[in-house]
Design a protein around this motif. Structure first.
Motif, short mmCIF file in Angstrom:
data_model
loop_
_atom_site.label_atom_id
_atom_site.label_comp_id
_atom_site.label_asym_id
_atom_site.label_seq_id
_atom_site.Cartn_x
_atom_site.Cartn_y
_atom_site.Cartn_z
N LEU A 1 -32.93 19.31 -13.17
CA LEU A 1 -32.31 18.29 -12.33
C LEU A 1 -33.33 17.23 -11.92
O LEU A 1 -33.05 16.02 -11.95
N LEU A 2 -34.54 17.68 -11.54
CA LEU A 2 -35.59 16.72 -11.19
C LEU A 2 -35.97 15.87 -12.39
O LEU A 2 -36.27 14.68 -12.25
N SER A 3 -35.97 16.48 -13.58
CA SER A 3 -36.28 15.71 -14.78
C SER A 3 -35.22 14.65 -15.04
O SER A 3 -35.54 13.51 -15.41
N LEU A 4 -33.95 15.01 -14.85
CA LEU A 4 -32.88 14.02 -15.03
C LEU A 4 -33.02 12.88 -14.02
O LEU A 4 -32.77 11.71 -14.36
N ASP A 5 -33.39 13.22 -12.79
CA ASP A 5 -33.62 12.17 -11.78
C ASP A 5 -34.69 11.19 -12.24
O ASP A 5 -34.53 9.97 -12.13
N ARG A 6 -35.79 11.73 -12.75
CA ARG A 6 -36.89 10.89 -13.19
C ARG A 6 -36.49 10.06 -14.41
O ARG A 6 -36.83 8.86 -14.50
N GLN A 7 -35.77 10.65 -15.35
CA GLN A 7 -35.31 9.90 -16.51
C GLN A 7 -34.36 8.78 -16.11
O GLN A 7 -34.40 7.67 -16.67
N LEU A 8 -33.51 9.05 -15.12
CA LEU A 8 -32.60 8.00 -14.64
C LEU A 8 -33.37 6.85 -14.00
O LEU A 8 -33.06 5.67 -14.23
N THR B 1 -36.10 0.23 -16.77
CA THR B 1 -36.08 -0.42 -18.08
C THR B 1 -34.90 -1.39 -18.20
O THR B 1 -35.03 -2.48 -18.78
N VAL B 2 -33.76 -0.97 -17.65
CA VAL B 2 -32.59 -1.85 -17.68
C VAL B 2 -32.88 -3.15 -16.92
O VAL B 2 -32.55 -4.26 -17.40
N GLU B 3 -33.49 -3.04 -15.76
CA GLU B 3 -33.83 -4.24 -14.99
C GLU B 3 -34.80 -5.12 -15.75
O GLU B 3 -34.67 -6.36 -15.77
N SER B 4 -35.81 -4.50 -16.38
CA SER B 4 -36.79 -5.27 -17.14
C SER B 4 -36.14 -5.97 -18.33
O SER B 4 -36.40 -7.16 -18.59
N GLU C 1 -28.29 -3.47 -23.80
CA GLU C 1 -27.11 -2.60 -23.80
C GLU C 1 -27.48 -1.16 -24.14
O GLU C 1 -26.88 -0.21 -23.62
N ALA C 2 -28.47 -0.99 -25.04
CA ALA C 2 -28.89 0.36 -25.41
C ALA C 2 -29.44 1.12 -24.21
O ALA C 2 -29.18 2.32 -24.04
N ALA C 3 -30.18 0.44 -23.38
CA ALA C 3 -30.73 1.10 -22.18
C ALA C 3 -29.65 1.26 -21.11
O ALA C 3 -29.59 2.30 -20.43
N ALA C 4 -28.78 0.25 -20.98
CA ALA C 4 -27.75 0.31 -19.94
C ALA C 4 -26.76 1.44 -20.18
O ALA C 4 -26.27 2.06 -19.24
N GLN C 5 -26.44 1.75 -21.45
CA GLN C 5 -25.45 2.79 -21.72
C GLN C 5 -26.00 4.19 -21.43
O GLN C 5 -25.24 5.14 -21.33
N ARG D 1 -39.44 -0.80 -26.46
CA ARG D 1 -38.67 0.35 -26.93
C ARG D 1 -39.57 1.57 -27.12
O ARG D 1 -39.25 2.68 -26.70
N ASN D 2 -40.72 1.37 -27.74
CA ASN D 2 -41.64 2.49 -27.98
C ASN D 2 -42.17 3.07 -26.67
O ASN D 2 -42.28 4.30 -26.52
N LEU D 3 -42.48 2.19 -25.73
CA LEU D 3 -43.00 2.68 -24.45
C LEU D 3 -41.91 3.45 -23.69
O LEU D 3 -42.19 4.51 -23.11
#
Length: 462
Positions: free
Chosen positions: A174-181, A187-190, A220-224, A421-423
């Protein structure tokens, strides 16, 4: 009388000779030599008891403790343990005499010399019966019940360990999912800011339509990914609350970066046999099946029953002086023929004993493999983490260079998008590797028994 005694002794000798041969445990079911050391180094000295407290996360500790107290599977297993405890009482009762109160009443009418007579009789009394356990069969059955209780108690501890480990691993996920989100939202904002810049440059003719469409596709790839991660977080919260015996809802928690895994624990392979409740359970089940086999063989021997009764006999009127009646007796039941029932019982008990022996050996081999896999996995994941951290550092610098070249007009925006994308992919992989390392450490704590120790002396459940 001498001939009668000789005949009796001869009969008992023949019956004893008919007891089937006791088959030994198959050689293939016996444990081979236990390794002295693990293949991977295991020199840690971290305490294993209540290992979940070593992560320094009060929310994790509280969630595990709540799950251990309220998990429905654990509550169900506690009832099974109570039933196993009562089986000990039943087996003990078979070793004691049984005393019953009886009352017989009869009214009859007969025609005799005095004419038609009516008789009313009542006989209250006590009856005592007892099976003399000459060969120890009933005592063995009592020991079987006690061993099965110990196995049930160990099974409960195995389930507690499984619940604690599952909750801890689910919490880390769950903590990992929080961090990934959080990384995905950043990334979406950037990428949204980069998309706006690309749109402005396209309107002024400073960039191509290809760069604009590529920037929109990366956004869109990051937003989805955001709604996917949000749904995964909700489902993970509900799964953790179900383990804790709660209805769906949010879960109080810390952050993955604040989670500090404890040191790697260590134990010798030989010590593992007394540290895992599932191995102790298999050992007790093997011992119980071995004793049950002996009790089945005892059925070929004679059974001695003792009985006694004492009462009063009242005839025609309760105010008459009653007559005292009593009886003492003994009987010997010597089995001669039952259609092969006893032989089949011994064969079944032998097969069940062998099955328990194979199960114990399989449990030990599985335990050794789980520890080895956890230890080697920790080493490999640590090496992967070092490589991914170095890769993230390089890609961060690569993105800076690509953006500088783009803003300076030396390259197209496609280079910057590729670096982004790579980062981003590397950052997600780094979080997932940290999750995997912590969960593999939890797996090691579980494989080492979670701090459980086999009792020095088997309790009897009382």
């Amino acid at each position: 009388m001498k001939l009668y005694g000789l005949f009796t002794a001869l009969t008992l000798g023949l019956l004893c000779a008919c007891v089937p041969h006791r088959e030994p445990i198959p050689q293939q079911a016996r444990l081979e030599e236990i390794p002295a050391q693990w293949r991977s180094p295991a020199d840690g000295t971290a305490p294993i008891e209540r290992w979940w407290q070593g992560f320094g996360d009060p929310a994790l500790a509280a969630l595990v403790e709540r799950s251990l107290a309220r998990n429905t599977d654990l509550l169900t297993e506690a009832e099974r343990l109570d039933a196993a405890r009562e089986q000990i009482r039943l087996s003990r009762a078979a070793l004691l005499p049984s005393l019953d109160a009886v009352l017989g009443a009869q009214r009859s009418q007969d025609f005799g010399a005095a004419g038609l007579t009516t008789t009313t009789a009542a006989q209250p009394g006590l009856q005592l019966s007892y099976e003399a356990d000459l060969w120890g069969r009933l005592a063995r059955l009592r020991q079987v019940a006690e061993l099965q209780y110990q196995a049930s108690a160990a099974e409960q501890q195995s389930l507690r360990l499984a619940v604690a480990a599952t909750v801890a691993q689910g919490y880390v996920s769950l903590l990992s999912l929080d961090r990934q989100l959080a990384l995905t939202q950043e990334t979406v904002e950037s990428r949204q800011a980069a998309l706006h810049l690309a749109e402005d440059r396209a309107r002024m003719g400073y960039t191509s339509e290809l760069e604009l469409t590529q920037a929109r596709a990366e956004f869109e790839a990051a937003a989805q990914l955001v709604p996917q991660l949000e749904q995964a977080i909700v489902e993970q919260e509900h799964a953790l609350r179900r383990l804790a015996g709660d209805s769906p809802g949010p879960v109080a928690r810390g952050t993955l970066d604040a989670l500090h895994p404890p040191a790697v624990p260590g134990a010798l392979p030989a010590a593992l046999l007394r540290q895992r409740p599932d191995l102790y359970q298999a050992e007790q089940q093997l011992a119980a099946s071995d004793l049950f086999l002996d009790s089945e063989r005892d059925r070929f021997l004679p059974q001695v029953q003792l009985s006694a009764s004492l009462g009063r006999l009242y005839v025609n009127a309760l105010d008459y002086d009653p007559v005292k009646v009593w009886n003492l007796g003994a009987s010997v039941l010597a089995p001669l023929f039952d259609g092969g029932r006893r032989e089949a019982g011994v064969a079944v008990a032998t097969a069940e004993r062998n099955h328990a022996a194979y199960a114990y050996r399989a449990a030990v081999l599985t335990a050794f493999s789980e520890v080895e896999n956890a230890l080697s996995g920790l080493d490999r994941l640590a090496s992967q983490s070092d490589r991914i951290e170095a890769r993230r550092t390089v890609l961060t610098r690569s993105l800076e260079i690509a953006e500088d070249r783009y803003h300076g007009g030396y390259s197209s925006y496609l280079e910057a998008l590729d670096a982004q994308r790579n980062l981003f992919d590397t950052q997600l992989t780094e979080v997932q590797l940290r999750e995997a390392r912590i969960n593999r450490l939890i797996q090691l704590y579980r494989a080492l028994g979670g701090g459980w120790q086999a009792p020095e002396h088997a309790a009897d459940g009382s």
